[in-house]
Design a protein around this motif. Structure first.
Motif, short mmCIF file in Angstrom:
data_model
loop_
_atom_site.label_atom_id
_atom_site.label_comp_id
_atom_site.label_asym_id
_atom_site.label_seq_id
_atom_site.Cartn_x
_atom_site.Cartn_y
_atom_site.Cartn_z
N LEU A 42 25.13 -42.47 1.11
CA LEU A 42 26.12 -41.83 0.23
C LEU A 42 27.53 -41.77 0.82
N GLY A 43 27.67 -42.16 2.08
CA GLY A 43 28.98 -42.10 2.73
C GLY A 43 29.46 -40.68 3.00
N LEU A 44 28.53 -39.75 3.12
CA LEU A 44 28.90 -38.35 3.36
C LEU A 44 28.74 -38.00 4.84
N ASP A 45 29.75 -37.34 5.39
CA ASP A 45 29.60 -36.81 6.74
C ASP A 45 28.90 -35.45 6.65
N ALA A 46 28.67 -34.82 7.78
CA ALA A 46 27.91 -33.57 7.81
C ALA A 46 28.56 -32.49 6.96
N ARG A 47 29.87 -32.36 7.04
CA ARG A 47 30.57 -31.33 6.26
C ARG A 47 30.47 -31.61 4.77
N GLY A 48 30.68 -32.84 4.38
CA GLY A 48 30.59 -33.21 2.97
C GLY A 48 29.19 -33.00 2.42
N TYR A 49 28.20 -33.34 3.23
CA TYR A 49 26.81 -33.16 2.81
C TYR A 49 26.52 -31.67 2.59
N ALA A 50 26.95 -30.84 3.53
CA ALA A 50 26.73 -29.40 3.41
C ALA A 50 27.41 -28.84 2.17
N LEU A 51 28.61 -29.31 1.87
CA LEU A 51 29.31 -28.83 0.68
C LEU A 51 28.55 -29.20 -0.60
N VAL A 52 28.02 -30.42 -0.65
CA VAL A 52 27.27 -30.83 -1.83
C VAL A 52 25.99 -30.01 -1.96
N VAL A 53 25.25 -29.87 -0.86
CA VAL A 53 24.01 -29.08 -0.89
C VAL A 53 24.30 -27.66 -1.36
N ASN A 54 25.31 -27.05 -0.80
CA ASN A 54 25.64 -25.67 -1.19
C ASN A 54 26.03 -25.57 -2.66
N GLY A 55 26.69 -26.58 -3.18
CA GLY A 55 27.03 -26.58 -4.60
C GLY A 55 25.81 -26.75 -5.49
N LEU A 56 24.85 -27.54 -5.02
CA LEU A 56 23.66 -27.80 -5.83
C LEU A 56 22.70 -26.62 -5.87
N ILE A 57 22.71 -25.80 -4.85
CA ILE A 57 21.75 -24.69 -4.76
C ILE A 57 21.81 -23.79 -5.99
N ASP A 58 22.99 -23.52 -6.49
CA ASP A 58 23.14 -22.62 -7.64
C ASP A 58 23.47 -23.36 -8.93
N ASP A 59 23.31 -24.67 -8.94
CA ASP A 59 23.64 -25.47 -10.11
C ASP A 59 22.43 -25.54 -11.05
N PRO A 60 22.56 -25.01 -12.27
CA PRO A 60 21.43 -25.06 -13.21
C PRO A 60 20.94 -26.47 -13.49
N ALA A 61 21.84 -27.45 -13.52
CA ALA A 61 21.43 -28.83 -13.77
C ALA A 61 20.57 -29.36 -12.62
N ALA A 62 20.92 -28.99 -11.39
CA ALA A 62 20.12 -29.40 -10.23
C ALA A 62 18.74 -28.76 -10.29
N PHE A 63 18.69 -27.49 -10.66
CA PHE A 63 17.40 -26.81 -10.76
C PHE A 63 16.54 -27.43 -11.87
N ALA A 64 17.16 -27.76 -12.97
CA ALA A 64 16.41 -28.39 -14.07
C ALA A 64 15.87 -29.76 -13.66
N HIS A 65 16.65 -30.49 -12.87
CA HIS A 65 16.24 -31.82 -12.43
C HIS A 65 15.12 -31.77 -11.39
N ASP A 66 15.23 -30.84 -10.43
CA ASP A 66 14.27 -30.79 -9.33
C ASP A 66 14.05 -29.34 -8.90
N PRO A 67 13.31 -28.56 -9.69
CA PRO A 67 13.17 -27.14 -9.41
C PRO A 67 12.52 -26.84 -8.06
N HIS A 68 11.57 -27.63 -7.65
CA HIS A 68 10.89 -27.37 -6.37
C HIS A 68 11.86 -27.48 -5.19
N THR A 69 12.61 -28.57 -5.15
CA THR A 69 13.56 -28.78 -4.04
C THR A 69 14.64 -27.71 -4.04
N VAL A 70 15.19 -27.42 -5.20
CA VAL A 70 16.26 -26.41 -5.28
C VAL A 70 15.72 -25.03 -4.90
#
Length: 87
Positions: A42-70
């Motif tokens: 994905l071309g993400l460094d550690a900081r960028g990856y952490a920012l994306v993960v943190n954004g996905l944790i509370d994202d309803p679309a992410a939870f709908a897509h993969d509830p177990h992982t979220v």
């Protein structure tokens, strides 16, 4: 640095991060491999990856897509914050 507001649809990057998290799980020993995959795929460094993960944790679309992982990511975050629970 503030994250931009999230849209309701998941991007290719978001889906890639969820796939990496699903593959490697939440074990601390998996972090190095997650970061290698995030950089390579994905071309993400550690900081960028952490920012994306943190954004996905509370994202309803992410939870709908993969509830177990979220749900696993939320539980890990809550443990790190001292056991607070979110509904």
């Amino acid at each position: 640095m503030r994250r931009p507001p999230r849209s309701s649809a998941l991007s290719r990057r978001d889906l890639g991060v969820l796939a990496i998290e699903r593959t490697w799980g939440t074990a601390p020993t998996a972090l190095e491999q997650k970061l290698i995959d995030a950089d390579r795929e994905l071309g993400l460094d550690a900081r960028g990856y952490a920012l994306v993960v943190n954004g996905l944790i509370d994202d309803p679309a992410a939870f709908a897509h993969d509830p177990h992982t979220v749900a696993q990511l939320r539980a890990t975050r809550d443990q790190r914050r001292g056991g607070s629970q979110r509904c």
